[in-house]
Motif scaffolding. Structure first.
Motif, PDB file in Angstrom:
ATOM      1  N   GLN A 161       3.609 -11.316 -11.501  1.00 51.87           N
ATOM      2  CA  GLN A 161       4.334 -12.438 -10.907  1.00 51.87           C
ATOM      3  C   GLN A 161       5.202 -11.974  -9.739  1.00 51.87           C
ATOM      4  O   GLN A 161       5.427 -12.723  -8.784  1.00 51.87           O
ATOM      5  CB  GLN A 161       5.204 -13.138 -11.953  1.00 51.87           C
ATOM      6  N   TYR A 162       5.669 -10.720  -9.785  1.00 51.74           N
ATOM      7  CA  TYR A 162       6.524 -10.194  -8.713  1.00 51.74           C
ATOM      8  C   TYR A 162       5.712  -9.708  -7.516  1.00 51.74           C
ATOM      9  O   TYR A 162       6.264  -9.453  -6.449  1.00 51.74           O
ATOM     10  CB  TYR A 162       7.378  -9.039  -9.259  1.00 51.74           C
ATOM     11  N   VAL A 163       4.403  -9.579  -7.699  1.00 53.69           N
ATOM     12  CA  VAL A 163       3.524  -9.069  -6.645  1.00 53.69           C
ATOM     13  C   VAL A 163       2.658 -10.170  -6.051  1.00 53.69           C
ATOM     14  O   VAL A 163       2.442 -10.218  -4.842  1.00 53.69           O
ATOM     15  CB  VAL A 163       2.615  -7.947  -7.194  1.00 53.69           C
ATOM     16  N   LEU A 164       2.183 -11.070  -6.900  1.00 53.16           N
ATOM     17  CA  LEU A 164       1.154 -12.018  -6.493  1.00 53.16           C
ATOM     18  C   LEU A 164       1.665 -13.438  -6.273  1.00 53.16           C
ATOM     19  O   LEU A 164       0.880 -14.332  -5.970  1.00 53.16           O
ATOM     20  CB  LEU A 164       0.040 -12.042  -7.544  1.00 53.16           C
ATOM     21  N   GLU A 165       2.955 -13.642  -6.425  1.00 54.12           N
ATOM     22  CA  GLU A 165       3.500 -14.984  -6.241  1.00 54.12           C
ATOM     23  C   GLU A 165       4.468 -15.036  -5.062  1.00 54.12           C
ATOM     24  O   GLU A 165       5.586 -15.531  -5.182  1.00 54.12           O
ATOM     25  CB  GLU A 165       4.167 -15.466  -7.527  1.00 54.12           C
ATOM     26  N   HIS A 166       4.030 -14.507  -3.948  1.00 56.38           N
ATOM     27  CA  HIS A 166       4.831 -14.626  -2.729  1.00 56.38           C
ATOM     28  C   HIS A 166       3.886 -14.745  -1.541  1.00 56.38           C
ATOM     29  O   HIS A 166       2.660 -14.678  -1.683  1.00 56.38           O
ATOM     30  CB  HIS A 166       5.778 -13.432  -2.566  1.00 56.38           C
ATOM     31  N   GLN A 167       4.435 -14.937  -0.360  1.00 54.89           N
ATOM     32  CA  GLN A 167       3.628 -15.269   0.813  1.00 54.89           C
ATOM     33  C   GLN A 167       2.628 -14.183   1.194  1.00 54.89           C
ATOM     34  O   GLN A 167       1.589 -14.479   1.794  1.00 54.89           O
ATOM     35  CB  GLN A 167       4.541 -15.569   2.007  1.00 54.89           C
ATOM     36  N   LYS A 168       2.909 -12.935   0.876  1.00 53.99           N
ATOM     37  CA  LYS A 168       2.033 -11.843   1.279  1.00 53.99           C
ATOM     38  C   LYS A 168       1.063 -11.414   0.170  1.00 53.99           C
ATOM     39  O   LYS A 168       0.477 -10.345   0.234  1.00 53.99           O
ATOM     40  CB  LYS A 168       2.864 -10.643   1.724  1.00 53.99           C
ATOM     41  N   SER A 169       0.906 -12.263  -0.826  1.00 51.87           N
ATOM     42  CA  SER A 169       0.064 -11.888  -1.970  1.00 51.87           C
ATOM     43  C   SER A 169      -1.395 -11.677  -1.586  1.00 51.87           C
ATOM     44  O   SER A 169      -2.119 -10.937  -2.269  1.00 51.87           O
ATOM     45  CB  SER A 169       0.156 -12.965  -3.057  1.00 51.87           C
ATOM     46  N   ASP A 170      -1.840 -12.308  -0.492  1.00 57.68           N
ATOM     47  CA  ASP A 170      -3.235 -12.146  -0.070  1.00 57.68           C
ATOM     48  C   ASP A 170      -3.581 -10.683   0.202  1.00 57.68           C
ATOM     49  O   ASP A 170      -4.750 -10.285   0.083  1.00 57.68           O
ATOM     50  CB  ASP A 170      -3.525 -12.977   1.182  1.00 57.68           C
ATOM     51  N   ILE A 171      -2.593  -9.898   0.579  1.00 53.16           N
ATOM     52  CA  ILE A 171      -2.818  -8.471   0.828  1.00 53.16           C
ATOM     53  C   ILE A 171      -3.433  -7.821  -0.406  1.00 53.16           C
ATOM     54  O   ILE A 171      -4.398  -7.049  -0.312  1.00 53.16           O
ATOM     55  CB  ILE A 171      -1.490  -7.760   1.181  1.00 53.16           C
ATOM     56  N   TYR A 172      -2.898  -8.161  -1.574  1.00 53.25           N
ATOM     57  CA  TYR A 172      -3.364  -7.545  -2.822  1.00 53.25           C
ATOM     58  C   TYR A 172      -4.622  -8.213  -3.345  1.00 53.25           C
ATOM     59  O   TYR A 172      -5.497  -7.538  -3.911  1.00 53.25           O
ATOM     60  CB  TYR A 172      -2.253  -7.611  -3.869  1.00 53.25           C
ATOM     61  N   PHE A 173      -4.725  -9.526  -3.165  1.00 54.68           N
ATOM     62  CA  PHE A 173      -5.943 -10.208  -3.598  1.00 54.68           C
ATOM     63  C   PHE A 173      -7.148  -9.698  -2.813  1.00 54.68           C
ATOM     64  O   PHE A 173      -8.226  -9.512  -3.361  1.00 54.68           O
ATOM     65  CB  PHE A 173      -5.807 -11.720  -3.410  1.00 54.68           C
ATOM     66  N   ASN A 174      -6.941  -9.465  -1.510  1.00 52.70           N
ATOM     67  CA  ASN A 174      -8.040  -9.006  -0.659  1.00 52.70           C
ATOM     68  C   ASN A 174      -8.349  -7.523  -0.853  1.00 52.70           C
ATOM     69  O   ASN A 174      -9.479  -7.082  -0.678  1.00 52.70           O
ATOM     70  CB  ASN A 174      -7.716  -9.263   0.811  1.00 52.70           C
TER      71      ASN A 174
END
Length: 209
Positions: free
Chosen positions: A20-33
């Motif tokens: 939740q601290y990594v994937l629930e903010h505006q830059k989360s696409d960095i990690y999803f991608n």
């Protein structure tokens, strides 16, 4: 050697909570991608979970597929565990039959319980995690803290019960996983992710963050 369904469920819930601290903010696409940008300990934990579900012939396609619980749609011939089937049947008695609960309903049930768990832990950890920078705590704070600490066993018990319910929903028919099979057939990581995480924390604080 075996890994129990209870153990892997706790790993899943801890990772979902940490994410939740990594994937629930505006830059989360960095990690999803590119999941390799995650801390190594989190990458290993994610791979462990993917391996366990592969063992059950359920594919977790990517990070988003996991975090949004979309992989639950891959469950086949699902039957509720005996431990909670009676609870489910009593809750829908007179309105539906247990057969009416489809896979998409299961995902929403799990999402709701996991969201409750996360919100509950955020509340409890927020209460205990606050740091007083100056001044003397008020009498109201001192009394409320005392009450909370007196009931810490009950807090842990609630989390344990939630974990157990989620365990039965995620793994209704599989109680254990053979480690040798996970490693040899499903690329289950053998690295000690806890030791790696501790090193990551040490490096973080040594660098002045």
């Amino acid at each position: 050697m075996k890994i129990t369904r209870e153990e892997i469920t706790v790993e899943i819930l801890e990772l979902l909570y940490d994410f939740q601290y990594v994937l629930e903010h505006q830059k989360s696409d960095i990690y999803f991608n590119d999941p390799t940008k995650l801390l190594l300990s989190k990458q290993i934990r994610f791979r462990r979970i993917c391996s366990v579900f592969a063992y059950l012939n359920i594919q977790i396609k990517d990070l988003k597929h996991f975090y949004d619980l979309e992989f639950i749609n891959e469950f086949k011939d699902y039957e509720f565990a005996e431990e909670i089937a009676e609870m489910i049947e009593s809750s829908i008695d007179g309105f539906y039959k247990i057969e009416d609960i489809k896979i998409e309903n299961l995902k929403e049930i799990l999402k709701s319980i996991i969201y409750f768990r996360k919100a509950y832990l955020n509340l409890v950890r927020g209460f205990f995690g606050g740091v007083r920078l100056m001044g003397i705590p008020s009498i109201e704070e001192r009394v409320s803290e005392k009450i909370m600490f007196e009931n810490i066993h009950d807090i842990n018990l609630i989390v344990e019960r939630i974990n157990k319910t989620i365990t039965y929903l995620l793994f209704p028919n599989t109680e254990n996983f053979e480690t040798d099979i996970l490693i040899n057939q499903y690329n289950f990581p053998t690295e000690d992710y806890r030791a790696i995480w501790e090193k990551e924390q040490e490096d973080y604080y040594e660098n002045g963050f």
